[in-house]
Design a protein around this motif. Structure first.
Motif: not given
Length: 233
Positions: A137-141, A84-95, A125-135
């Motif tokens: 969520h992403q960290l939990a994933v 199950f390698p990530p697709r080229p357009d995979a989300a950062p969390t998948v990578l 970079e996708w987490l740079d400047g992320a709101s605390w809510q988004v941060l």
């Protein structure tokens, strides 16, 4: 209908695998923790998909307890990462999830063939400047990255925002999002500068009480406790 049935079977396999990991972290029998049910690593199947969903946490007992993983578990884990390698357009969390699996293989099985990833970190970079809510969520994933001594872009960013993660933990509890709360709680056990007023230990107890029937919640809470104390949970 068939797709729905497959999804239900996969969810059950993931929960079964998570329960096995929890048992191992609590000192139970960890045999076949990475392979719920018979698995033919040449054919693949539901168990491989379940391991990929759980990611690096499928071998968390070996990482945290320092016990060599069963060779069959390791083979299933490797086959899952390769299948199950990530697709080229995979989300950062998948990578990052895929990267974490490769890192786990390099740590637990260094003499073997090269891991499915070359060790190069995905961008953060996708987490740079992320709101605390988004941060939060992403960290939990990406809770499987919350490990002692882990030094990667995601862990470094988390270390720089302990108050934001604490806010996210409280928000997740209030929203009764027990999976997100448990994942954020696992990160908080490793962060410096977490407000003492948060009452993390009591918070984790509450999350377990309310959401611990979900093996994915139980896994993160159990991991958090072991990270927090370094002792059996």
């Amino acid at each position: 209908m068939e797709q729905s049935g497959t999804s239900t079977l996969l969810q059950g396999a993931v929960q079964g695998l998570a329960s096995s990991v929890v048992s191992a972290l609590r000192g139970g029998d960890h045999a076949r923790a990475a392979a719920p049910g018979p698995v033919d690593v040449e054919e693949g199947g539901l168990a491989l998909a379940a391991v990929r969903v759980l990611g690096a946490d499928a071998l968390l007992p070996a990482v945290l307890l320092g016990t060599p993983p069963d060779p069959d578990e390791l083979a299933v884990f490797r086959k899952s990462a390769e299948s199950f390698p990530p697709r080229p357009d995979a989300a950062p969390t998948v990578l990052w999830s895929h990267w974490a699996m490769g890192r786990t293989l390099r740590v637990l099985d260094p003499p073997s063939a090269a891991a499915p990833t070359d060790g190069t970190e995905p961008g953060g970079e996708w987490l740079d400047g992320a709101s605390w809510q988004v941060l939060t969520h992403q960290l939990a994933v990406l809770a499987p990255l919350a490990l002692p001594g882990e030094d990667c872009a995601v862990s470094r960013l988390a270390q720089g925002r302990p108050v934001d993660v604490a806010r996210g933990f409280v928000r997740a509890v209030r929203r009764r999002d027990w999976r997100q709360a448990a994942g954020a709680g696992r990160w908080l056990t490793l962060l410096h500068g977490v407000p003492e007023t948060l009452g993390l230990a009591s918070g984790l107890d509450f999350v377990e009480l309310m959401g611990g029937h979900d093996p994915l919640v139980a896994l993160q809470v159990t991991a958090a406790r072991r990270l927090r104390t370094g002792a059996p949970v």
